[in-house]
Design a protein around this motif. Structure first.
Motif, PDB file in Angstrom:
ATOM      1  N   MET A 238      27.224  34.011  39.475  1.00 17.78           N
ATOM      2  CA  MET A 238      28.067  35.022  40.107  1.00 17.78           C
ATOM      3  C   MET A 238      29.474  35.029  39.514  1.00 17.78           C
ATOM      4  O   MET A 238      30.017  33.968  39.177  1.00 17.78           O
TER       5      MET A 238
ATOM      6  N   CYS B 182      33.564  32.051  37.389  1.00 17.65           N
ATOM      7  CA  CYS B 182      32.109  32.225  37.357  1.00 17.65           C
ATOM      8  C   CYS B 182      31.485  30.973  37.972  1.00 17.65           C
ATOM      9  O   CYS B 182      31.857  29.862  37.608  1.00 17.65           O
TER      10      CYS B 182
ATOM     11  N   LYS C 224      31.256  46.095  41.889  1.00 14.48           N
ATOM     12  CA  LYS C 224      30.827  45.392  43.104  1.00 14.48           C
ATOM     13  C   LYS C 224      31.687  44.145  43.324  1.00 14.48           C
ATOM     14  O   LYS C 224      32.144  43.875  44.441  1.00 14.48           O
ATOM     15  N   VAL C 225      31.919  43.388  42.244  1.00 14.61           N
ATOM     16  CA  VAL C 225      32.764  42.193  42.351  1.00 14.61           C
ATOM     17  C   VAL C 225      34.186  42.597  42.748  1.00 14.61           C
ATOM     18  O   VAL C 225      34.804  41.978  43.626  1.00 14.61           O
ATOM     19  N   HIS C 226      34.691  43.632  42.102  1.00 14.87           N
ATOM     20  CA  HIS C 226      36.057  44.101  42.371  1.00 14.87           C
ATOM     21  C   HIS C 226      36.224  44.512  43.840  1.00 14.87           C
ATOM     22  O   HIS C 226      37.241  44.199  44.470  1.00 14.87           O
TER      23      HIS C 226
ATOM     24  N   LEU D 222      33.468  35.995  40.381  1.00 15.33           N
ATOM     25  CA  LEU D 222      34.365  36.140  41.532  1.00 15.33           C
ATOM     26  C   LEU D 222      35.524  37.056  41.142  1.00 15.33           C
ATOM     27  O   LEU D 222      35.989  37.039  39.996  1.00 15.33           O
ATOM     28  N   ASN D 223      35.986  37.829  42.100  1.00 13.48           N
ATOM     29  CA  ASN D 223      37.106  38.724  41.826  1.00 13.48           C
ATOM     30  C   ASN D 223      38.422  37.949  41.688  1.00 13.48           C
ATOM     31  O   ASN D 223      38.575  36.846  42.222  1.00 13.48           O
TER      32      ASN D 223
ATOM     33  N   VAL E 260      32.608  39.261  45.122  1.00 18.58           N
ATOM     34  CA  VAL E 260      31.614  38.455  44.413  1.00 18.58           C
ATOM     35  C   VAL E 260      30.433  39.355  44.057  1.00 18.58           C
ATOM     36  O   VAL E 260      30.163  40.344  44.748  1.00 18.58           O
ATOM     37  N   GLY E 261      29.767  39.006  42.950  1.00 20.73           N
ATOM     38  CA  GLY E 261      28.586  39.765  42.551  1.00 20.73           C
ATOM     39  C   GLY E 261      27.692  38.936  41.650  1.00 20.73           C
ATOM     40  O   GLY E 261      28.177  38.102  40.880  1.00 20.73           O
TER      41      GLY E 261
ATOM     42  N   CYS F 232      25.254  38.256  38.600  1.00 23.39           N
ATOM     43  CA  CYS F 232      24.992  38.757  37.244  1.00 23.39           C
ATOM     44  C   CYS F 232      23.570  38.465  36.789  1.00 23.39           C
ATOM     45  O   CYS F 232      23.072  39.091  35.851  1.00 23.39           O
TER      46      CYS F 232
END
Ligand code: TYC
Length: 98
Positions: free
Chosen positions: A23, A93, A56-58, A25-26, A62-63, A65
């Motif tokens: 993942m 990350c 999505k992360v922004h 992170l923003n 979190v998103g 990958c």
């Protein structure tokens, strides 16, 4: 003795190896376009897919990958962090068992 024998297949339960989500992170500093490039480069996504994950992360913080076996996930995390630091961005990350 026959009465004590048990087929190995009846008693051996091997768990499949765990998988890990990798993942991003923003943060407030890493440029959006750099994040898109990272996702394309290390997670084999095209620009459109990568942009969706970045946004999505922004927006959510979190998103995911991708999902990988442990060693591959750990290598992705290291590579993303090394690449971001080399370009002087604080991009984070992480991996988490999924
Ligand atoms: N929030 C960053 C910006 O506004 C963009 C960004 C997206 C940073 C995803 C990190 O994992 C990240 N420039």
């Amino acid at each position: 003795k026959q009465e004590e024998s048990v087929l190995e297949s009846e008693v051996t339960r091997v768990k499949p190896p765990p998988l890990y989500k990798v993942m991003l992170l923003n943060d407030d500093f890493t440029p959006m376009d750099f994040v898109v490039t990272v996702i394309q480069k290390f997670f084999a996504m095209d620009r459109e897919q990568a942009t969706r994950v970045m946004l999505k992360v922004h927006r959510e913080g979190v998103g995911v990958c991708g999902v990988f076996p442990r060693d591959i996930a750990a290598t992705k995390v290291e590579q993303v962090i090394a690449y971001a630091r080399r370009h002087q961005h604080p991009l984070a990350c992480v991996m988490e068992e999924s």
